[in-house]
Design a protein around this motif. Structure first.
Motif, PDB file in Angstrom:
ATOM      1  N   GLU A  99       9.803   0.977   2.282  1.00  0.00           N
ATOM      2  CA  GLU A  99      10.889   0.115   2.745  1.00  0.00           C
ATOM      3  C   GLU A  99      10.430  -0.616   4.000  1.00  0.00           C
ATOM      4  N   ALA A 100      10.295  -1.923   3.883  1.00  0.00           N
ATOM      5  CA  ALA A 100       9.739  -2.714   4.979  1.00  0.00           C
ATOM      6  C   ALA A 100      10.678  -2.757   6.174  1.00  0.00           C
ATOM      7  N   GLN A 101      10.080  -2.733   7.350  1.00  0.00           N
ATOM      8  CA  GLN A 101      10.799  -2.969   8.606  1.00  0.00           C
ATOM      9  C   GLN A 101      10.034  -4.067   9.332  1.00  0.00           C
ATOM     10  N   CYS A 102      10.489  -5.277   9.175  1.00  0.00           N
ATOM     11  CA  CYS A 102       9.772  -6.432   9.714  1.00  0.00           C
ATOM     12  C   CYS A 102       9.528  -6.299  11.211  1.00  0.00           C
ATOM     13  N   TRP A 159     -12.164  15.156   1.139  1.00  0.00           N
ATOM     14  CA  TRP A 159     -11.909  13.718   1.217  1.00  0.00           C
ATOM     15  C   TRP A 159     -13.117  12.893   0.781  1.00  0.00           C
ATOM     16  N   PHE A 160     -14.306  13.218   1.275  1.00  0.00           N
ATOM     17  CA  PHE A 160     -15.500  12.426   0.993  1.00  0.00           C
ATOM     18  C   PHE A 160     -16.318  12.973  -0.178  1.00  0.00           C
ATOM     19  N   GLU A 161     -15.823  14.009  -0.829  1.00  0.00           N
ATOM     20  CA  GLU A 161     -16.585  14.606  -1.930  1.00  0.00           C
ATOM     21  C   GLU A 161     -16.691  13.667  -3.122  1.00  0.00           C
ATOM     22  N   CYS A 162     -15.630  12.932  -3.386  1.00  0.00           N
ATOM     23  CA  CYS A 162     -15.640  11.925  -4.450  1.00  0.00           C
ATOM     24  C   CYS A 162     -14.568  10.894  -4.125  1.00  0.00           C
ATOM     25  N   VAL A 163     -14.792   9.663  -4.535  1.00  0.00           N
ATOM     26  CA  VAL A 163     -13.879   8.570  -4.181  1.00  0.00           C
ATOM     27  C   VAL A 163     -12.528   8.745  -4.843  1.00  0.00           C
ATOM     28  N   ASN A 164     -12.520   9.093  -6.122  1.00  0.00           N
ATOM     29  CA  ASN A 164     -11.269   9.151  -6.879  1.00  0.00           C
ATOM     30  C   ASN A 164     -10.671  10.555  -6.897  1.00  0.00           C
ATOM     31  N   ASN A 165     -10.594  11.188  -5.730  1.00  0.00           N
ATOM     32  CA  ASN A 165      -9.902  12.476  -5.702  1.00  0.00           C
ATOM     33  C   ASN A 165      -8.414  12.227  -5.448  1.00  0.00           C
ATOM     34  N   PRO A 166      -7.539  13.144  -5.852  1.00  0.00           N
ATOM     35  CA  PRO A 166      -6.091  12.883  -5.822  1.00  0.00           C
ATOM     36  C   PRO A 166      -5.540  12.506  -4.453  1.00  0.00           C
ATOM     37  N   VAL A 167      -5.974  13.177  -3.406  1.00  0.00           N
ATOM     38  CA  VAL A 167      -5.423  12.914  -2.076  1.00  0.00           C
ATOM     39  C   VAL A 167      -5.899  11.559  -1.551  1.00  0.00           C
ATOM     40  N   ARG A 168      -7.181  11.294  -1.667  1.00  0.00           N
ATOM     41  CA  ARG A 168      -7.722  10.032  -1.168  1.00  0.00           C
ATOM     42  C   ARG A 168      -7.138   8.841  -1.922  1.00  0.00           C
ATOM     43  N   SER A 169      -7.022   8.971  -3.245  1.00  0.00           N
ATOM     44  CA  SER A 169      -6.463   7.878  -4.043  1.00  0.00           C
ATOM     45  C   SER A 169      -4.998   7.645  -3.697  1.00  0.00           C
ATOM     46  N   PHE A 170      -4.270   8.734  -3.438  1.00  0.00           N
ATOM     47  CA  PHE A 170      -2.858   8.573  -3.058  1.00  0.00           C
ATOM     48  C   PHE A 170      -2.737   7.771  -1.774  1.00  0.00           C
ATOM     49  N   TRP A 171      -3.489   8.168  -0.734  1.00  0.00           N
ATOM     50  CA  TRP A 171      -3.343   7.482   0.548  1.00  0.00           C
ATOM     51  C   TRP A 171      -3.832   6.041   0.485  1.00  0.00           C
ATOM     52  N   SER A 172      -4.818   5.782  -0.343  1.00  0.00           N
ATOM     53  CA  SER A 172      -5.260   4.394  -0.527  1.00  0.00           C
ATOM     54  C   SER A 172      -4.163   3.572  -1.195  1.00  0.00           C
ATOM     55  N   ARG A 173      -3.515   4.160  -2.197  1.00  0.00           N
ATOM     56  CA  ARG A 173      -2.475   3.426  -2.935  1.00  0.00           C
ATOM     57  C   ARG A 173      -1.221   3.234  -2.097  1.00  0.00           C
ATOM     58  N   VAL A 174      -0.779   4.276  -1.399  1.00  0.00           N
ATOM     59  CA  VAL A 174       0.441   4.147  -0.611  1.00  0.00           C
ATOM     60  C   VAL A 174       0.208   3.232   0.594  1.00  0.00           C
ATOM     61  N   SER A 175      -1.018   3.214   1.120  1.00  0.00           N
ATOM     62  CA  SER A 175      -1.334   2.301   2.223  1.00  0.00           C
ATOM     63  C   SER A 175      -1.321   0.855   1.741  1.00  0.00           C
ATOM     64  N   ALA A 176      -1.824   0.641   0.525  1.00  0.00           N
ATOM     65  CA  ALA A 176      -1.804  -0.713  -0.040  1.00  0.00           C
ATOM     66  C   ALA A 176      -0.370  -1.198  -0.234  1.00  0.00           C
ATOM     67  N   ASP A 177       0.499  -0.304  -0.710  1.00  0.00           N
ATOM     68  CA  ASP A 177       1.908  -0.671  -0.882  1.00  0.00           C
ATOM     69  C   ASP A 177       2.564  -0.946   0.469  1.00  0.00           C
ATOM     70  N   PHE A 178       2.226  -0.134   1.455  1.00  0.00           N
ATOM     71  CA  PHE A 178       2.758  -0.331   2.810  1.00  0.00           C
ATOM     72  C   PHE A 178       2.351  -1.702   3.340  1.00  0.00           C
ATOM     73  N   ALA A 179       1.083  -2.078   3.096  1.00  0.00           N
ATOM     74  CA  ALA A 179       0.596  -3.381   3.560  1.00  0.00           C
ATOM     75  C   ALA A 179       1.282  -4.523   2.814  1.00  0.00           C
ATOM     76  N   GLU A 180       1.524  -4.336   1.523  1.00  0.00           N
ATOM     77  CA  GLU A 180       2.174  -5.383   0.731  1.00  0.00           C
ATOM     78  C   GLU A 180       3.605  -5.632   1.207  1.00  0.00           C
ATOM     79  N   GLN A 181       4.254  -4.597   1.725  1.00  0.00           N
ATOM     80  CA  GLN A 181       5.641  -4.731   2.173  1.00  0.00           C
ATOM     81  C   GLN A 181       5.755  -5.306   3.583  1.00  0.00           C
ATOM     82  N   CYS A 183       5.991  -7.508   6.835  1.00  0.00           N
ATOM     83  CA  CYS A 183       6.582  -8.819   7.066  1.00  0.00           C
ATOM     84  C   CYS A 183       6.692  -9.066   8.567  1.00  0.00           C
ATOM     85  N   GLY A 184       6.716 -10.323   8.943  1.00  0.00           N
ATOM     86  CA  GLY A 184       6.750 -10.657  10.358  1.00  0.00           C
ATOM     87  C   GLY A 184       5.426 -10.317  11.012  1.00  0.00           C
ATOM     88  N   ASP A 185       5.459  -9.868  12.257  1.00  0.00           N
ATOM     89  CA  ASP A 185       4.251  -9.453  12.974  1.00  0.00           C
ATOM     90  C   ASP A 185       3.946  -7.995  12.659  1.00  0.00           C
TER      91      ASP A 185
END
Length: 234
Positions: A99-102, A159-181, A183-185
């Motif tokens: 949920e974005a907070q501009c 974390w660094f054992e493999c790129v597509n591990n469940p925890v690392r992939s989750f934080w990459s995906r949720v961070s991408a969604d956070f960035a997409e949301q 707005c403003g500065d």
């Protein structure tokens, strides 16, 4: 002699049988203990997930926590722990988007403690850990196994054992969604000095954060933090 020898042989046979039975019982007890322990760990993990979800959803915010848990499980259950891509969490993101907070969203790299000190004591900024999914899964570890319907919290890749591990992939995906949301500065807090990352100013910044008489922008300047707008390269 013949009858006595037969008795001794019979006694040895029974001793062997008893020893084998005890060994088998020990193996079964160990297997049962491990199975019960694993299931308890899985139940504890789900209870933590659901409890945090319900805690976050208090007040006017309402989320379908069982539905979110189900979408979360779909991402990794039954899969090899190094074969869970970012896209595997798409259904989870759809069930609980950020949920974005501009003008208040903050991104960080290698400055986790400082960012959390800022967001916990001041309401000027919101990091990904303040979103529903970030709050629920912060500090947790999980994975699945091929052909298994269980959630595991031990024996999972680092974390660094493999790129597509469940925890690392989750934080990459949720961070991408956070960035997409965003707005403003937006604000970014980075490591300003590799040799001594914020060490000389850390105590001053913590004092600044605790002082509600000064603005958030002033605290950022004290810690040499760069503020970027949404179009900047992060």
């Amino acid at each position: 002699m013949g009858r006595g020898g037969s008795r001794r042989r019979s006694g040895r046979v029974w001793l062997c049988v008893a020893a084998a039975a005890l060994a088998l019982a020990g193996v079964l007890a160990l297997t049962l203990r491990l199975t019960v322990g694993r299931r308890r760990s899985e139940a504890d993990f789900q209870a933590t997930f659901t409890g945090r979800c319900e805690q976050f959803s208090g007040g006017s915010r309402r989320h379908d926590c069982p539905k979110i848990w189900s979408a979360f499980e779909q991402a990794y259950v039954g899969r090899q722990p190094c074969n869970v891509s970012m896209e595997a969490y798409d259904a989870l993101i759809a069930a609980a988007p950020a949920e974005a907070q501009c003008n208040s969203m903050i991104f960080w790299s290698k400055t986790m403690d400082m960012v959390h000190a800022l967001t916990e004591k001041r309401d000027c900024y919101m990091s990904v850990e303040e979103t529903l999914l970030g709050f629920v899964l912060n500090g947790l570890r999980w994975c699945g196994k091929r052909s298994s319907s269980e959630t595991f919290t031990t024996g999972c890749p680092e974390w660094f054992e493999c790129v597509n591990n469940p925890v690392r992939s989750f934080w990459s995906r949720v961070s991408a969604d956070f960035a997409e949301q965003a707005c403003g500065d937006v604000t970014v807090m980075l490591n300003g000095s590799i040799a001594t990352p914020f060490s000389p100013e850390r105590s001053k910044v913590r004092t600044c954060i605790s002082d509600t008489n000064v603005t958030c922008e002033y605290c950022l300047l004290r810690s040499q933090i760069t503020v970027h707008d949404a179009d900047s390269t992060l």
